[in-house]
Scaffold this active site. Structure first.
Site, PDB file in Angstrom:
ATOM      1  N   TYR A  49       0.833  -1.197   0.000  1.00 30.57           N
ATOM      2  CA  TYR A  49       0.000   0.000   0.000  1.00 30.57           C
ATOM      3  C   TYR A  49       0.868   1.246   0.000  1.00 30.57           C
ATOM      4  O   TYR A  49       2.084   1.169   0.215  1.00 30.57           O
ATOM      5  CB  TYR A  49      -0.957  -0.006   1.203  1.00 30.57           C
ATOM      6  CG  TYR A  49      -0.303   0.325   2.532  1.00 30.57           C
ATOM      7  CD1 TYR A  49       0.531  -0.579   3.172  1.00 30.57           C
ATOM      8  CD2 TYR A  49      -0.509   1.561   3.137  1.00 30.57           C
ATOM      9  CE1 TYR A  49       1.127  -0.270   4.381  1.00 30.57           C
ATOM     10  CE2 TYR A  49       0.083   1.885   4.354  1.00 30.57           C
ATOM     11  CZ  TYR A  49       0.900   0.962   4.966  1.00 30.57           C
ATOM     12  OH  TYR A  49       1.509   1.273   6.164  1.00 30.57           O
ATOM     13  N   HIS A 104      -1.268 -21.342  -0.133  1.00 27.04           N
ATOM     14  CA  HIS A 104      -0.147 -20.429   0.136  1.00 27.04           C
ATOM     15  C   HIS A 104       0.671 -20.040  -1.101  1.00 27.04           C
ATOM     16  O   HIS A 104       0.994 -18.869  -1.264  1.00 27.04           O
ATOM     17  CB  HIS A 104       0.761 -21.004   1.222  1.00 27.04           C
ATOM     18  CG  HIS A 104       0.146 -20.945   2.597  1.00 27.04           C
ATOM     19  ND1 HIS A 104      -0.956 -21.694   2.955  1.00 27.04           N
ATOM     20  CD2 HIS A 104       0.465 -20.222   3.684  1.00 27.04           C
ATOM     21  CE1 HIS A 104      -1.278 -21.443   4.208  1.00 27.04           C
ATOM     22  NE2 HIS A 104      -0.432 -20.543   4.683  1.00 27.04           N
ATOM     23  N   LYS A 108       6.565  -1.833   1.961  1.00 20.64           N
ATOM     24  CA  LYS A 108       5.350  -1.251   2.551  1.00 20.64           C
ATOM     25  C   LYS A 108       4.204  -2.238   2.346  1.00 20.64           C
ATOM     26  O   LYS A 108       3.329  -2.066   1.489  1.00 20.64           O
ATOM     27  CB  LYS A 108       5.055   0.124   1.942  1.00 20.64           C
ATOM     28  CG  LYS A 108       4.123   0.949   2.830  1.00 20.64           C
ATOM     29  CD  LYS A 108       4.219   2.416   2.503  1.00 20.64           C
ATOM     30  CE  LYS A 108       3.204   3.262   3.243  1.00 20.64           C
ATOM     31  NZ  LYS A 108       3.316   3.274   4.696  1.00 20.64           N
ATOM     32  N   GLU A 142      11.809   2.396  14.452  1.00 16.76           N
ATOM     33  CA  GLU A 142      10.926   3.463  13.959  1.00 16.76           C
ATOM     34  C   GLU A 142       9.631   3.402  14.756  1.00 16.76           C
ATOM     35  O   GLU A 142       9.492   2.589  15.668  1.00 16.76           O
ATOM     36  CB  GLU A 142      10.654   3.296  12.460  1.00 16.76           C
ATOM     37  CG  GLU A 142       9.978   1.976  12.109  1.00 16.76           C
ATOM     38  CD  GLU A 142       9.749   1.766  10.612  1.00 16.76           C
ATOM     39  OE1 GLU A 142       9.712   2.741   9.854  1.00 16.76           O
ATOM     40  OE2 GLU A 142       9.592   0.593  10.234  1.00 16.76           O
ATOM     41  N   LEU A 174      10.998   1.256   7.283  1.00 11.78           N
ATOM     42  CA  LEU A 174      10.500   1.749   6.006  1.00 11.78           C
ATOM     43  C   LEU A 174      11.271   3.017   5.659  1.00 11.78           C
ATOM     44  O   LEU A 174      11.454   3.891   6.516  1.00 11.78           O
ATOM     45  CB  LEU A 174       9.005   2.076   6.126  1.00 11.78           C
ATOM     46  CG  LEU A 174       8.368   2.495   4.806  1.00 11.78           C
ATOM     47  CD1 LEU A 174       8.176   1.288   3.897  1.00 11.78           C
ATOM     48  CD2 LEU A 174       7.036   3.181   5.033  1.00 11.78           C
TER      49      LEU A 174
HETATM   50  N1  PDD Z   1       2.815   5.115   7.400  1.00 14.22           N
HETATM   51  N2  PDD Z   1       7.393   3.767   9.012  1.00 14.22           N
HETATM   52  C1  PDD Z   1       6.250   3.065   8.963  1.00 14.22           C
HETATM   53  C2  PDD Z   1       6.202   1.730   9.605  1.00 14.22           C
HETATM   54  C3  PDD Z   1       5.133   3.593   8.281  1.00 14.22           C
HETATM   55  O1  PDD Z   1       3.992   2.880   8.216  1.00 14.22           O
HETATM   56  C4  PDD Z   1       5.220   4.890   7.698  1.00 14.22           C
HETATM   57  C5  PDD Z   1       4.062   5.497   6.976  1.00 14.22           C
HETATM   58  C6  PDD Z   1       6.432   5.580   7.798  1.00 14.22           C
HETATM   59  C7  PDD Z   1       6.622   6.947   7.173  1.00 14.22           C
HETATM   60  O2  PDD Z   1       6.645   6.856   5.781  1.00 14.22           O
HETATM   61  P1  PDD Z   1       6.174   8.077   4.866  1.00 14.22           P
HETATM   62  O3  PDD Z   1       6.948   9.249   5.314  1.00 14.22           O
HETATM   63  O4  PDD Z   1       6.516   7.651   3.484  1.00 14.22           O
HETATM   64  O5  PDD Z   1       4.681   8.250   5.075  1.00 14.22           O
HETATM   65  C8  PDD Z   1       7.500   4.992   8.457  1.00 14.22           C
HETATM   66  C9  PDD Z   1       1.622   5.503   6.676  1.00 14.22           C
HETATM   67  C10 PDD Z   1       1.385   6.977   6.697  1.00 14.22           C
HETATM   68  C11 PDD Z   1       0.445   4.682   7.187  1.00 14.22           C
HETATM   69  O6  PDD Z   1       0.643   3.489   7.377  1.00 14.22           O
HETATM   70  O7  PDD Z   1      -0.652   5.216   7.340  1.00 14.22           O
END
Ligand code: PDD
Length: 286
Positions: free
Chosen positions: A33, A102, A147, A180, A205
């Protein structure tokens, strides 16, 4: 106004938008996503988000269901039909609809959904007081650079954060280092004034907001170091904050029971936040 979602080629009323029970995203979290911020009706860092989506697909041996140009049209159309000025567009792709088994099905047809919504502006307390983060062991898999929609550890940790009155949970690896947040990247400013965020590897990520803030920090002449930092170092930091597409530079003023700095959002964090908000409204694509 009724909301509209995009599902495999069709724009449908949101309440009627659904996927098949044999969707592998539903059964196995076999999907990826993206979340792209929309400011003033324009997309923030659209190209790097779509690049990362293509990378996630490739890493999972999934195929893009349409050309990049067609995808760009879909997100514009879904934002337009929902009259989104300030909010997000969400894009999800799953491997296929196929009887549950699977291994990958033969000739998988990537499924795609997209929706967009306006978001309420964040509460003023975010910048006035900052937010609290709790910490949890990082129990996720070894490919957090992808992601993927497989977010169960993130969901559980975020729920515990909410129950503790915190905004985010920072995840801590087996060496005691912060990886993170559950849905954001983690940053600190050390007592010596270094801006520190973990370097990108399979444990985090590679946030698009992180990349942009990194560039803006350099422009501002900040001393940026990409390296691991321990939870103990984070608790002794002068300032801390998180970044994501939906939480652009949010000051963290408490980690577990430890107050960060003087307990108020730090000046460098607020400066970076201002700079990033300006970037969001100037650099986005229509
Ligand atoms: N989340 N780390 C994780 C685990 C994340 O799910 C996200 C983003 C980030 C930051 O990535 P970015 O700056 O590209 O949004 C870091 C999104 C916003 C979500 O899951 O809703």
């Amino acid at each position: 106004m009724s909301r509209v979602a995009y599902v495999n080629g069709r724009y449908l009323p949101h309440r009627a938008a659904s996927v098949h029970i044999d969707d592998r995203g539903y059964q196995f979290a076999d999907g990826v996503y993206e979340v792209v911020a929309i400011v003033g009706g324009r997309f923030v860092d659209e190209a790097p988000h779509l690049d990362r989506l293509e990378r996630s697909l490739k890493e999972l041996r999934m195929t893009m269901p349409m050309t990049r140009r067609a995808l760009e049209s879909v997100i514009r159309e879904v934002a337009r039909r929902n009259r989104v000025r300030d909010g997000i567009v969400y894009l999800q792709m799953s491997r296929a609809v196929a009887p549950r088994d699977h291994p990958f099905p033969r000739n998988p047809k990537t499924q795609i959904v997209a929706w967009a919504r306006n978001n309420k502006p964040p509460p003023a307390s975010h910048t006035e007081d900052g937010v609290k983060a709790i910490t949890m062991p990082d129990i996720r898999w070894g490919r957090c650079d992808i992601k993927s929609t497989a977010l169960l550890p993130n969901v559980l940790a975020k729920q515990l954060a909410r129950e503790a009155g915190a905004y985010e949970a920072w995840l801590v690896d087996e060496n005691g280092n912060v990886t993170e947040g559950t849905s954001s990247n983690a940053w600190i400013i050390t007592p010596k004034g270094e801006l520190v965020t973990r370097s990108t590897d399979n444990a985090i990520l590679s946030g698009i907001t992180r990349l942009t803030v990194r560039e803006l920090a350099k422009e501002e002449g900040l001393r940026l170091v990409e390296r691991s930092f321990s939870l103990a170092e984070a608790k002794g930091a002068r300032e801390a904050f998180v970044t994501s597409a939906s939480s652009p530079v949010v000051p963290v003023t408490q980690i577990d029971n430890q107050v960060i700095g003087n307990g108020k959002p730090g000046s460098t964090t607020l400066k970076l936040r201002e700079r990033y908000l300006r970037y969001m409204s100037e650099a986005s694509t229509a």
